[in-house]
Each structure stands twice: as C-alpha cells, then as structure tokens.
Design an enzyme around this catalytic site. Structure first.
Site, PDB file in Angstrom:
ATOM      1  N   SER A 244      -9.970  -1.228   6.992  1.00  0.00           N
ATOM      2  CA  SER A 244      -9.385  -0.953   5.677  1.00  0.00           C
ATOM      3  C   SER A 244      -8.690  -2.132   5.005  1.00  0.00           C
ATOM      4  O   SER A 244      -8.296  -2.047   3.849  1.00  0.00           O
ATOM      5  CB  SER A 244      -8.413   0.219   5.771  1.00  0.00           C
ATOM      6  OG  SER A 244      -9.123   1.418   5.974  1.00  0.00           O
TER       7      SER A 244
ATOM      8  N   LYS B 266       0.839  -1.199   0.000  1.00  0.00           N
ATOM      9  CA  LYS B 266       0.000   0.000   0.000  1.00  0.00           C
ATOM     10  C   LYS B 266       0.873   1.249   0.000  1.00  0.00           C
ATOM     11  O   LYS B 266       1.959   1.264   0.592  1.00  0.00           O
ATOM     12  CB  LYS B 266      -0.901  -0.046   1.240  1.00  0.00           C
ATOM     13  CG  LYS B 266      -1.978   1.016   1.340  1.00  0.00           C
ATOM     14  CD  LYS B 266      -2.837   0.747   2.581  1.00  0.00           C
ATOM     15  CE  LYS B 266      -3.957   1.749   2.770  1.00  0.00           C
ATOM     16  NZ  LYS B 266      -4.803   1.406   3.946  1.00  0.00           N
TER      17      LYS B 266
ATOM     18  N   SER C 138      -9.566   1.448   3.119  1.00  0.00           N
ATOM     19  CA  SER C 138      -8.742   2.328   2.301  1.00  0.00           C
ATOM     20  C   SER C 138      -7.721   1.589   1.450  1.00  0.00           C
ATOM     21  O   SER C 138      -7.117   2.169   0.545  1.00  0.00           O
ATOM     22  CB  SER C 138      -8.009   3.328   3.206  1.00  0.00           C
ATOM     23  OG  SER C 138      -7.124   2.654   4.093  1.00  0.00           O
TER      24      SER C 138
END
Length: 433
Positions: free
Chosen positions: A163, A63, A139
């Site tokens: 997330s 990420k 996210s």
C-alpha cells in the site's frame, strides 16, 4: 525573516483548494490554521539557526488511519465516525512533530486500507497524479498523489500488501516499506497485525531515508549510494512476470539493462517453489483476510451495509477460515521465510516491476466487479510477497517512461533497510543520469 516554510505551506493549501487539482478528494482533512502556526515556528527556528531534524519545515501529509489527538480516526470508513476521539497522536505522528514537520492534512485511502486500487465509495477517489481519470493505487492513495504532485514533500503511508509501493509506482514517486517491527504501529488503525508497516512516499530516496530515520527513532543520515559495480541483483522470473503489460515489461527491462551496463551483476533466480507453497497454504484464505476478519468482527455483520462491499467481501473470506487454518498458515509462513532467507543469501536484492500493470481508469473499475478484482489482484501480486516474507522494499520510478509511470521495485531481506536505501540511492542516480 525568511518565510520559506510558510510560503511552501500556502502553495500547498492553494493547490488543495484548487478545484482542478482534486485536492479536496486527495485530502480528507486540512489543518490550515495549525499548519500555519507550525510553519511560522519553523521559519522562526530557521532565522535563529535552530534545526530540530533534517525534516524541520517540511510540509507533509499523513494517511487517514493515523491517530491525531482529539479527533476520530476514520481509516477511510464511515463506520468509525461514531468512535471516540484519539487520546494522543500516534507515535509516528508524534515523532514527526518533534522533528519539526508541518502537517497540512490527512489523506484519503481505501476503506480500512484493504485494496491496492485506491477507490473509496465514501470519500471519493483521488485522481492519479499523471492522469486524473486513472486510479491512484491503494491503499495510501492520497499519500501517493500528494507526494507525486508536490503538494507535500512527504506523504506518510502504511503498507500491508503493497500500500506504499503501489501508489508510488502508479503516481511516479518513491515509496519505502521498512522491515516489519522497525516502526511502531500503535495509533495506526490495523489491517493485519503481522504484516502492517509504516513508511514514506516522496520524490527522492534521500527524503524517504531521512523520514525513515525519524520514524524509527534512529540517528539522521543521508544514504551514500552503494557502488553499482558488483552489486548482486536477481530477477525472480516466473509468475511475478505473468500478465505483464508490454509497456511495463519494456520499462523494467530497459531499467535493468541500464544497471547492468553500470556494472551491476544481474541474474535470474527461481523462487517459484516457495511461491507455490505459499499459494497452497493460503488457498483457504489470505493471511491478511484472516487477520482483518478478527479486527472487524465487532461490526462485520451489524454494520454490513456501511462497508465498501468489495472490502467486506474480502474480510468475509477471512472469516470463513478456522483457528487451525490460521495456526497452520502462521507456522508455514515461518518455515517459508527461513527457506527464502537461505535462497537469497548470495544476492543483495531482488528486482522486479512493482506492479505488472499501469493505472487503469477509475470509471472502468467502478463499473465492473470483474475488472476491479482482476486489477486488484495484479496490483497486489508482486508487492505482497515482500510483506509475507518480511522483506524491506522500495519502489522507484523507471527512467524515461512515456505516458503513465512504471515502478521499479527492489526488495531485500529483513533488517537490511539502510543497505537497501543505499542501493536504491545508487539505482536512482543511475536512472536520472
């Protein structure tokens, strides 16, 4: 010499570059040349009979909030582009490199990790792995898409209010949230100091367990499925089942029924009083918004125009809270965590839908603030409970679902990570039988 890892990497790179795959939106950075060198080294080790870890040779993504030495960590935002480059890899990234992985690139995310939807106005929004017109969940949006599509074997994500588990549920893969504090948070841009956790998204529970061991600095292991017979699973009916889509409800109930037939002892449990007290305590502002306001105080106003307006709106809610508000909430949270531990002492895990709705259309949520906020609240509702109450949790795809994926969430008390992974391995086995 076998070129299995290099071949897997080239297939991954080809998929990222394929215009029909949305890969250049799913990934914000691609490390093609370094990844090729890492892949060739992994193939050479395999030829020599050397294996650094069970993850050796895996093609993975990370990420865009994890530090990589020598580059700026943008965390899905344009605001951080002017910050100095990271001096070192985040400890989690360093541990993965030491384990022999091949990092193909960094994945897209909600700005500053502050949304359960996955829409990013700066870098674009990755289309859902099951339907490109729909949101990927946030996210860790790109992590979920890249893992579910098979572009990578594992996507490294973070989970503050869901997330990891939300994109796993919406895209149809497995997402594991560890107990807070097991995995080092240094070198990962923060959203909430008290709630952030780091974990994997992958196709299987076993791959999540193998990754988790590396991230935690623990000995490698393969989770032996816990016996389903007699497993005590409790369903927290009430507000966590409100506004649920019929398709989600049907998929969850069918999955729970399958486990009951396999011998699990499934009961209902009420935690409504604790959830109501938590809601009352956060009436002034959510815990995460208060901490985010402290993190972003330096540029919250002077760079206001550069924020995703919806992210900034949530941060400003936290900024309105006072120091006494925050202290009272910290103390109330500690009390509620202790009471929840007592409440759940006689069960092995809670089970519930990861999200009460499936992935909405991207265009609908971009066009309407009302639809966005409604969907965002529903996406985060069930998973956030786990972060606030320090649970460990996992989302597994419900079996035999037609159309968009539905997530089945299991959550257990803090510190029971390996126990939960063994239970999840048994559930996964029952779902795929």
């Amino acid at each position: 010499m076998s070129t299995a890892v290099r071949d897997a990497l080239e297939a991954s790179l080809a998929r990222i570059d394929d215009p029909s795959s949305d890969g250049r939106v799913t990934f914000t950075k691609v490390y093609a040349e370094r990844a090729r060198a890492e892949a060739d080294a992994a193939d050479a080790r395999a030829k020599a009979g050397v294996k650094l870890s069970p993850l050796d040779g895996w093609v993975i993504s990370i990420k865009d909030l994890f530090d990589v030495a020598g580059e700026v960590t943008t965390a899905g935002s344009v605001i951080l582009k002017s910050q100095p480059p990271a001096a070192a890899d985040a400890p989690t990234v360093a541990r993965l490199r030491q384990a022999g992985v091949v990092i193909v690139g960094k994945t897209n995310m909600s700005e500053f990790a502050f949304s359960g939807i996955g829409i990013n106005p700066h870098f674009g929004t990755p289309g859902n792995a099951a339907d490109k017109s729909r949101v990927p969940g946030g996210s860790s949006s790109g992590a979920g898409v890249s893992a579910a599509e098979g572009t990578v074997r594992m996507g490294l994500g973070s989970d503050t209010g869901g997330s990891i588990r939300i994109p796993a549920a919406l895209n149809g893969c497995v997402g594991f949230k560890p107990t807070y504090g097991r995995i080092p948070l240094e070198g990962a841009f923060p959203l909430s100091y008290a709630l952030d956790t780091i974990g994997p998204l992958a196709k299987t529970v076993a791959d999540c367990a193998a990754t988790d061991a590396v991230l935690a600095g623990e000995q490698p292991w393969t989770p032996t499925p816990a016996p389903l017979a007699g497993l005590r699973l409790a369903i927290p009916r009430g507000r966590l089942f409100g506004q649920i889509e019929p398709e989600v409800e049907q998929a969850f109930e069918a999955a729970a029924s399958r486990l009951g037939k396999a011998g699990a002892r499934i009961t209902d449990i009420s935690i409504e009083d604790l959830l109501q007290e938590l809601a009352d305590a956060m009436a002034r502002a959510p815990f995460v918004a208060m901490e985010a306001a402290a993190i972003h105080a330096e540029w919250m106003e002077e760079r206001a125009r550069d924020f995703d307006p919806r992210v900034l709106a949530r941060i400003r809610i936290g900024a309105k809270a006072s120091a006494p508000d925050y202290i009272r909430l910290v103390n109330k949270r500690a009390e509620l965590v202790a009471r929840m531990r007592d409440r759940l002492a006689d069960i092995d895990a809670l089970i519930l839908p990861t999200t009460p709705i499936r992935a909405p259309k991207i265009s609908d949520l971009i066009a309407s603030d009302d639809q966005f906020w409604t969907a965002n609240g529903l996406m985060l509702r069930n998973t956030t409970v786990g972060n606030i109450f320090t649970f460990t949790g996992i989302s597994i795809p419900c079996p035999k679902v037609k159309g968009l994926p539905v997530g089945f969430m299991m959550t257990a008390l803090a510190g029971q990570d390996r126990r939960l992974l063994r239970m999840a391995a048994a559930v996964e086995q029952a779902f795929t039988a």
